[in-house]
Design a protein around this motif. Structure first.
Motif, PDB file in Angstrom:
ATOM      1  N   ASP A   1      49.853  59.495 -82.448  1.00 46.92           N
ATOM      2  CA  ASP A   1      48.433  59.191 -82.269  1.00 46.92           C
ATOM      3  C   ASP A   1      47.523  60.316 -82.749  1.00 46.92           C
ATOM      4  OD1 ASP A   1      49.069  56.734 -81.134  1.00 46.92           O
ATOM      5  OD2 ASP A   1      49.127  57.548 -79.097  1.00 46.92           O
ATOM      6  N   THR A   2      48.097  61.397 -83.242  1.00 43.85           N
ATOM      7  CA  THR A   2      47.293  62.506 -83.756  1.00 43.85           C
ATOM      8  C   THR A   2      46.811  62.173 -85.157  1.00 43.85           C
ATOM      9  OG1 THR A   2      48.567  64.129 -82.499  1.00 43.85           O
ATOM     10  CG2 THR A   2      47.300  64.946 -84.375  1.00 43.85           C
TER      11      THR A   2
ATOM     12  N   THR B   1      44.350  55.740 -87.534  1.00 40.66           N
ATOM     13  CA  THR B   1      44.132  56.563 -86.346  1.00 40.66           C
ATOM     14  C   THR B   1      42.709  57.098 -86.341  1.00 40.66           C
ATOM     15  OG1 THR B   1      46.451  57.249 -86.465  1.00 40.66           O
ATOM     16  CG2 THR B   1      44.995  58.548 -85.046  1.00 40.66           C
TER      17      THR B   1
END
Length: 499
Positions: A393-394, A265
């Motif tokens: 998605d963090t 990510t």
């Protein structure tokens, strides 16, 4: 309850309904965190293993932590029938706590259930990742277990697999049935668990007749409970509370603390950002303060005694200015280095864990990172620790401790670092290939192959390694019991005697 304990309980708001010690052969064990499940195939998680492992749920083989030898448990002997297959001869006359007889069908089902894709068993993901295991019943007390690729240490792997009856469904249970010397007789969620010695156990009857487990998050409260006789064992206390030579024990606990980087990510997918994270941490500053002085700074996922550990791997230098320079370089190339990063910690995981996490947050901020700290209970934490990661998605850094007291990296490296590993935050083709090769290498060449794996993980800054930990326990003087390196992940009641 003495005045000191009363004050501590008042501060922690957690000492309600303290159990009274009953019979002379009953014990009370005070744990640092609640169990989120009583599922046997999750016993590789330390807080679950301390209650279930070898008490309710037994394994085929058992590792002797004093000398590293492999001992019989539910299997009495084993031999290699070809390069990929081991034959296990099972103990006869064994019954489960529900009265059913133990045989090879139970072993076959336990293997298939633990490795099934119908439920996420940590034992399967942690110890058997990257391999196919095929059990074949020979007769009621003989079973062949084949592996692909061939596993030269398969009998050692079987020291991790908990055996359940063949009727056990493909779903987690809250009422574990095992062949061990104890059975679950009471479970009040969030309050206590009671195990009672059962009749009909195949081995010698243990001295402890009943064990009550209670949960207290405050380190000082746990230590005080043993001091005042409210409990008999606190497996985990802080160094500052370990002040009584008669009751307190220090031991290397085979745990490695680290931050798992979700390296797929942005911005954590950039090597420079991961290097900067490592450079931001002043590891030396923790030793003798928030972390016991006897702990060792880590450069590996596993302790230095593990096969293939490389003492030449360098600890990342503490260099916040250098970290800032790397972030600026990445920013110039379009990497979103200002994105807020979640720093997730596990409450009660080890003494001073919250203070350690707060210090890490400050160090990251000093190096130019935008980090948000969140401390959560274990039931919430596991959602971020195993796939699919709850952070989504963090970008996230997940604080964890990993226990490997079995001497071989196969118990760690696939599920921590392979692309398909249950708790892997990274995917690197070269690292995948190195893990696969090391896993299947026998004999003298195995250590060298694992050394390559450790070096690759180090070179790509796969995680932020912190410390190989030291554990402290308090044991009542009425007990004859000495904690060992295994105490962190299992606490066998049958090993407890009374003075």
């Amino acid at each position: 309850m003495d005045n000191r304990l009363a004050l501590l309980c008042g501060a922690a708001l957690s000492c309600l309904a303290l159990p009274a010690l009953a019979a002379d052969t009953d014990v009370t064990i005070v744990l640092n965190e609640e169990l989120e499940t009583l599922e046997p195939c999750m016993s590789s998680q330390s807080n679950i293993g301390r209650v279930l492992l070898q008490n309710i749920s037994e394994t085929m083989t058992e590792l002797d932590p004093s000398n590293g030898s492999l001992m019989p448990r539910l299997a009495t002997s084993w031999e290699e029938t070809d390069d990929a297959t081991w034959r296990f001869h099972l103990r006869e006359g064994v019954t489960f706590s529900d009265g059913s007889a133990f045989d090879a069908e139970d072993v076959k089902h336990s293997v298939e259930r633990t490795l099934s894709d119908q439920l996420t068993c940590e034992i399967g993901a942690k110890y058997f990742g990257g391999m196919a295991i095929t059990p074949t019943v020979v007769d009621a007390h003989t079973i062949d277990i084949a592996s692909d690729p061939a596993q030269p240490i398969l009998p050692l792997l079987m020291s991790t697999l908990t055996i359940v009856p063949s009727e056990t469904p493909m779903e987690f249970t809250r009422d574990p049935v095992g062949t061990g010397p104890y059975e679950l007789t009471e479970y009040n969620v969030g309050q206590n668990i009671t195990l009672t010695r059962r009749d009909g156990y195949w081995g010698d009857a243990p001295t402890v007749t009943k064990a009550s487990y209670v949960f207290r998050t405050d380190d000082a409260v746990r230590a005080a409970m043993v001091q005042t006789g409210e409990a008999d064992i606190a497996p985990l206390i802080s160094q500052t509370d370990a002040t009584n030579e008669a009751t307190d024990f220090a031991y290397p606990n085979s745990e490695t603390t680290y931050l798992r980087i979700d390296a797929l990510t942005p911005p954590l997918d950039d090597l420079r950002v991961r290097q900067a994270l490592n450079m931001a941490v002043d590891r030396e500053a923790f030793l003798g303060t928030l972390i016991p002085e006897g702990a060792e700074i880590a450069t590996h996922m596993t302790v230095p005694s593990t096969l293939g550990a490389d003492e030449d791997l360098a600890v990342p230098a503490y260099d916040p200015e250098g970290a800032r320079a790397l972030l600026e370089e990445a920013r110039a190339d379009g990497v979103p280095v200002d994105t807020e990063i979640l720093l997730l910690g596990r409450l009660g995981n080890f003494p001073n864990v919250t203070e350690v996490m707060e210090a890490l947050q400050s160090m990251f901020a000093d190096a130019g990172f935008n980090v948000k700290l969140q401390m959560v209970e274990v039931a919430e934490w596991v959602k971020y620790y195993s796939k699919p990661f709850a952070a989504g998605d963090t970008p996230a850094l997940v604080q964890a401790m990993h226990d490997n007291n079995r001497g071989d990296p196969v118990f760690s490296m696939y599920f921590k670092y392979a692309c398909d590993g249950l708790q892997s935050g990274i995917c690197d083709e070269e690292l995948d290939a190195d893990i696969a090769k090391a896993t299947g290498t026998p004999g003298d060449g195995r250590a060298a192959e694992w050394r390559k794996v450790f070096a690759r993980a180090h070179d790509i800054s796969a995680d932020v390694f912190l410390f190989h930990m030291v554990g402290f326990s308090r044991v009542s003087e009425r007990l004859d019991f000495t904690p060992t390196i295994a105490t962190n992940s299992e606490l066998q009641l049958s090993q407890i005697e009374f003075n």
